[in-house]
Design an enzyme around this catalytic site. Structure first.
Site, PDB file in Angstrom:
ATOM      1  N   ARG A 137     -10.112 -32.489  -3.066  1.00 25.93           N
ATOM      2  CA  ARG A 137      -9.613 -32.335  -4.602  1.00 25.93           C
ATOM      3  C   ARG A 137      -8.235 -31.901  -5.551  1.00 25.93           C
ATOM      4  O   ARG A 137      -7.889 -32.683  -6.290  1.00 25.93           O
ATOM      5  CB  ARG A 137     -11.130 -32.757  -5.472  1.00 25.93           C
ATOM      6  CG  ARG A 137     -12.106 -32.063  -5.011  1.00 25.93           C
ATOM      7  CD  ARG A 137     -14.115 -32.267  -6.295  1.00 25.93           C
ATOM      8  NE  ARG A 137     -13.938 -32.224  -7.369  1.00 25.93           N
ATOM      9  CZ  ARG A 137     -14.616 -33.322  -7.922  1.00 25.93           C
ATOM     10  NH1 ARG A 137     -14.391 -34.195  -7.024  1.00 25.93           N
ATOM     11  NH2 ARG A 137     -14.043 -33.698  -9.188  1.00 25.93           N
ATOM     12  N   GLU A 172       1.061 -50.478  -0.657  1.00 32.03           N
ATOM     13  CA  GLU A 172       0.333 -48.895  -0.323  1.00 32.03           C
ATOM     14  C   GLU A 172       1.546 -48.034   1.309  1.00 32.03           C
ATOM     15  O   GLU A 172       0.796 -47.269   0.991  1.00 32.03           O
ATOM     16  CB  GLU A 172      -0.609 -49.908   0.650  1.00 32.03           C
ATOM     17  CG  GLU A 172      -1.810 -48.314   1.065  1.00 32.03           C
ATOM     18  CD  GLU A 172      -2.127 -47.516   0.160  1.00 32.03           C
ATOM     19  OE1 GLU A 172      -1.862 -47.507  -1.020  1.00 32.03           O
ATOM     20  OE2 GLU A 172      -2.872 -46.750   1.094  1.00 32.03           O
ATOM     21  N   GLY A 199     -13.838 -31.892 -16.819  1.00 32.79           N
ATOM     22  CA  GLY A 199     -13.571 -32.961 -17.928  1.00 32.79           C
ATOM     23  C   GLY A 199     -12.144 -32.289 -19.041  1.00 32.79           C
ATOM     24  O   GLY A 199     -11.673 -31.506 -19.167  1.00 32.79           O
ATOM     25  N   LYS A 233      -7.693 -35.488  -5.368  1.00 31.40           N
ATOM     26  CA  LYS A 233      -8.191 -36.921  -4.777  1.00 31.40           C
ATOM     27  C   LYS A 233      -9.501 -37.467  -5.549  1.00 31.40           C
ATOM     28  O   LYS A 233      -8.798 -39.290  -5.533  1.00 31.40           O
ATOM     29  CB  LYS A 233      -9.272 -36.059  -4.104  1.00 31.40           C
ATOM     30  CG  LYS A 233     -10.203 -37.187  -2.891  1.00 31.40           C
ATOM     31  CD  LYS A 233      -9.604 -37.833  -1.326  1.00 31.40           C
ATOM     32  CE  LYS A 233     -10.636 -39.451  -1.039  1.00 31.40           C
ATOM     33  NZ  LYS A 233      -8.979 -39.452  -0.531  1.00 31.40           N
ATOM     34  N   CYS A 288     -10.560 -31.061 -11.074  1.00 31.69           N
ATOM     35  CA  CYS A 288     -11.315 -29.931 -10.663  1.00 31.69           C
ATOM     36  C   CYS A 288     -12.568 -30.043  -9.581  1.00 31.69           C
ATOM     37  O   CYS A 288     -12.561 -31.117 -10.235  1.00 31.69           O
ATOM     38  CB  CYS A 288     -11.394 -29.437 -12.229  1.00 31.69           C
ATOM     39  SG  CYS A 288      -9.902 -29.190 -13.473  1.00 31.69           S
ATOM     40  N   GLU A 334       3.411 -39.820  -1.750  1.00 33.02           N
ATOM     41  CA  GLU A 334       2.684 -39.010  -1.691  1.00 33.02           C
ATOM     42  C   GLU A 334       2.343 -38.074  -0.941  1.00 33.02           C
ATOM     43  O   GLU A 334       2.199 -36.532  -1.432  1.00 33.02           O
ATOM     44  CB  GLU A 334       1.217 -39.643  -1.966  1.00 33.02           C
ATOM     45  CG  GLU A 334       0.405 -39.725  -1.139  1.00 33.02           C
ATOM     46  CD  GLU A 334      -1.055 -40.943  -1.898  1.00 33.02           C
ATOM     47  OE1 GLU A 334      -1.298 -40.090  -2.502  1.00 33.02           O
ATOM     48  OE2 GLU A 334      -1.705 -41.509  -0.821  1.00 33.02           O
ATOM     49  N   HIS A 387      18.003 -59.544  -7.047  1.00 33.93           N
ATOM     50  CA  HIS A 387      17.844 -59.502  -8.181  1.00 33.93           C
ATOM     51  C   HIS A 387      18.915 -58.199  -8.723  1.00 33.93           C
ATOM     52  O   HIS A 387      18.111 -58.014  -9.854  1.00 33.93           O
ATOM     53  CB  HIS A 387      16.751 -59.942  -9.187  1.00 33.93           C
ATOM     54  CG  HIS A 387      16.587 -61.514  -8.299  1.00 33.93           C
ATOM     55  ND1 HIS A 387      17.277 -62.632  -9.470  1.00 33.93           N
ATOM     56  CD2 HIS A 387      15.857 -62.424  -7.508  1.00 33.93           C
ATOM     57  CE1 HIS A 387      16.595 -63.613  -8.227  1.00 33.93           C
ATOM     58  NE2 HIS A 387      15.785 -63.624  -7.397  1.00 33.93           N
TER      59      HIS A 387
HETATM   60  O1  M6R Z   1     -11.323 -42.511  -5.880  1.00 28.56           O
HETATM   61  P1  M6R Z   1     -10.420 -43.920  -6.647  1.00 28.56           P
HETATM   62  O2  M6R Z   1     -10.244 -45.356  -5.243  1.00 28.56           O
HETATM   63  O3  M6R Z   1     -10.655 -45.181  -7.419  1.00 28.56           O
HETATM   64  O4  M6R Z   1      -8.726 -43.759  -6.419  1.00 28.56           O
HETATM   65  C1  M6R Z   1      -7.915 -44.061  -7.446  1.00 28.56           C
HETATM   66  C2  M6R Z   1      -6.222 -43.347  -6.841  1.00 28.56           C
HETATM   67  O5  M6R Z   1      -6.064 -42.523  -7.396  1.00 28.56           O
HETATM   68  C3  M6R Z   1      -6.057 -43.160  -5.288  1.00 28.56           C
HETATM   69  O6  M6R Z   1      -6.336 -44.570  -4.197  1.00 28.56           O
HETATM   70  C4  M6R Z   1      -4.774 -42.333  -4.628  1.00 28.56           C
HETATM   71  O7  M6R Z   1      -3.359 -43.569  -5.174  1.00 28.56           O
HETATM   72  C5  M6R Z   1      -4.502 -41.643  -3.442  1.00 28.56           C
HETATM   73  N1  M6R Z   1      -4.673 -41.195  -3.093  1.00 28.56           N
HETATM   74  C6  M6R Z   1      -4.508 -42.723  -2.418  1.00 28.56           C
HETATM   75  O8  M6R Z   1      -3.913 -42.335  -1.794  1.00 28.56           O
END
Ligand code: M6R
Length: 612
Positions: A27, A484, A103, A607, A2, A491, A507
């Site tokens: 976001r 990564e 929140g 985000k 949000c 994603e 395994h």
């Molecule tokens: O803002 P942060 O680095 O704490 O966020 C952590 C994860 O939410 C963030 O890295 C998420 O996995 C991304 N979408 C990856 O691209």
């Protein structure tokens, strides 16, 4: 997640609110709304499910709403499905109070029950409506808005950033915060609130950050802040130096692509000011040499891609420092009763500095007596403020949900920290130190060279974009790189993918390999190149299509076995993930493009993850 904006000034508020909400779109959200108040037309609330353009059409770009004071919100559903009714702002039963909220109110059911017993009729499924109704309940009894705000806040359990508008005070609105980010913006004859600084950059760079328990009364000429006890608080003003254009697309089709391209510069900015006279210098660190020398264990705690940086960090810090390093997912660490105490260093990595689980892990570590050092991109964010020590990545605003440049800057900063600690502890020879440092400094130019040729990656993406399942395999740092790379692909392109340590294939996982399965084989960690090669042969012999990544010096060896080989320049093996990630980001990007995905705003993702 949000987003909140609020405005009080002498111009029509709604167009400004909509523009601010647009800047928060990245976001992630499923609905949006605004509330504006004016002495003539009272409280006007408009909200709708879907993209902001629906709300813009509903309000004629904000022009149909009268008033110079208002609040706006983009919602990412937690309580109740995404629909018009559950969207914010929520209006109280009497129509006097409108609330936007980020929140989660944990005791909302109990409060709802209480209010229902008092005759309140609820219309949404949200926790937020409870806040509006409870405030209304107290306001109708006392006629004093601030009294109603404080009484309400004292009953709330959970996390909130709130914007509150009242029919009877059309010249101001109220903001409150606990465990959710909210900042105040000071303009010329106008004032703002926002959950994220990018919403304000067009209007002001002068901001202050609200602390837990604080309540602000925001009007055009001033913002007055009070603490949880109602005492006035003087806020420190800060100037945000982010470039507005850095938060815009600048001619690129997607923020993600722009941010991939910005990586050499972001890494340069993060590294260069911290290297002086052939040494890593962290002017901002207060950690004493004795503490660094006496370190017995380091924990790295983070989520998502930031956690993947930690996985690289574990290999590299252990190598450089000969100290055990544990890397943990923040969401696990916080409930694991971790063996952390005074003398432990806990490194929290977070782009946004607002990730709830990372924040909770930080607080737990501090309560156990550990020293917390955070690596954060957003200046003044909650994690930065609550850490004992902060190192900022200077990546600039990252807008695309899929992180790229923040990941790369976190990675180099952690490597630099390793070098810095290693020098203090005497665990690295001066020759290795000098070599690593010069290779670090050469990284931005090498990243540029990787970015010069994207055609081959584009071609490979067009060839493989319709695979349903992709496996990334690698050993050691290539395994970390695979984690990564796999996350990037899944994603944004919604292709199922998994990362496996190559040695684990036999395994169990190898049973999934069948003719046509795409395996991305990572072989950039040259000390284990031969092992990587044998794993490639293993999956090929089961029919897999292999796309391989290695360094220029090893490409020839690989081309004898694999048809499609991507290369990155050679550097010190422990720095290879910084180069290897770029073709993998691009591969994910082009696959997503081919599949017609919403690259900057992938489904179901946000985000900044500020709820558990
Ligand atoms: O803002 P942060 O680095 O704490 O966020 C952590 C994860 O939410 C963030 O890295 C998420 O996995 C991304 N979408 C990856 O691209």
């Amino acid at each position: 997640m949000c987003g909140i904006v609020g405005f009080a000034g002498s111009e029509q508020a709604a167009p400004i609110l909509l523009e601010g909400l647009e800047r928060l779109e990245y976001r992630g959200y499923d609905s949006a709304g605004v509330a504006v108040v004016s002495p003539e037309r009272g409280l006007q609330v408009r909200k709708s499910k879907g993209r902001l353009k629906v709300l813009e059409a509903l309000t004629d770009g904000g022009r149909s709403l009268d008033g110079c004071v208002g609040i706006g919100h983009t919602r990412w559903a937690t309580h109740g499905e995404p629909n018009d009714v559950n969207s914010h702002p929520h209006l109280s039963q009497s129509g006097r109070i409108a609330v936007v909220h980020n929140g989660i109110i944990e005791n909302y059911l109990e409060l709802k029950e209480f209010l229902t017993s008092q005759g309140t009729v609820f219309c949404s499924d949200t926790d937020t409506e409870v806040v509006a109704q409870l405030m209304d309940y107290y306001y109708l009894r006392s006629g004093d808005l601030m009294d109603a705000v404080y009484k309400t806040l004292h009953r709330l359990e959970g996390a909130y950033a709130l914007g509150i508008l009242c029919l009877e005070t059309p010249d101001r609105f109220i903001a409150a915060r606990k465990d959710a980010p909210l900042l105040l913006g000071y303009g010329e004859g106008c004032s703002f609130i926002a959950s994220d600084v990018t919403a304000l950059l067009r209007h002001t760079r002068e901001v202050s950050y609200m602390e837990d328990g604080e309540v602000a009364v925001v009007s055009a000429d001033e913002i007055v802040v009070y603490d949880a006890m109602g005492r006035r608080v003087e806020k420190e003003h800060r100037i945000v130096d982010w470039d507005v254009s850095a938060a815009e697309k600048g001619g690129y089709e997607h923020f993600m692509f722009k941010e991939i391209m910005e990586q050499p510069e972001a890494v340069r900015k993060t590294i260069s000011p911290r290297i002086r006279d052939g040494r890593v210098v962290f002017d901002e660190l207060k950690l004493g040499a004795d503490f660094i020398r006496s370190l017995e264990r380091i924990f790295i705690v983070a989520c998502g891609s930031s956690y993947h940086v930690g996985v690289v960090g574990k290999y590299n810090l252990e190598r450089l420092l000969r100290v055990p390093v544990e890397v943990a997912l923040a969401s696990e660490f916080r409930y694991a009763d971790p063996l952390v105490g005074p003398g432990s260093l806990v490194i929290v990595i977070s782009q946004s500095g607002e990730t709830l689980d990372s924040m909770a892990a930080l607080r737990l570590a501090k309560s156990l007596g550990a020293t917390v050092l955070s690596i954060v991109n957003v200046v003044g964010s909650s994690i930065a403020r609550e850490s004992d020590e902060v190192l900022y990545t200077w990546a600039g605003p990252e807008i695309a949900v899929a992180t790229t440049k923040a990941y790369s800057t976190q990675l180099v900063l952690l490597d630099m920290l390793g070098l810095f600690f290693a020098e203090t502890r005497g665990s690295v020879s001066s020759a290795d130190y000098a070599l690593l440092l010069s290779e670090l400094q050469a990284l931005p130019a090498r990243m540029e060279s990787v970015l010069e040729d994207t055609e081959k990656i584009k071609y490979l993406a067009s060839r493989y974009f319709n695979h349903d399942s992709v496996f990334y395999i690698g050993r050691n740092l290539d395994y970390a790189l695979g984690l990564e790379s796999s996350l990037k692909l899944k994603e944004i392109s919604y292709v199922h993918s998994e990362a496996y340590a190559s040695g684990e294939l036999k395994h169990g996982t190898i049973s999934l390999i069948e003719p046509g399965t795409l395996v991305v084989a990572l072989g950039t960690y040259t000390p284990l190149f031969d092992k990587a090669l044998s794993n490639i042969v293993e999956v090929q012999s089961r029919g897999a299509d292999v796309l391989a990544l290695t360094t220029e010096s090893r490409a020839q060896d690989l081309r004898r076995t694999v048809e499609h080989v991507l290369t990155v320049p050679d550097t010190h093996p422990i720095l290879e993930p910084s180069l290897g990630i770029i073709p993998m980001q691009l591969f994910a990007y082009y696959v997503a493009l081919q599949r017609g995905c919403d690259i900057d705003k992938p489904r179901n993702l946000a985000k900044s993850v500020t709820v558990e």
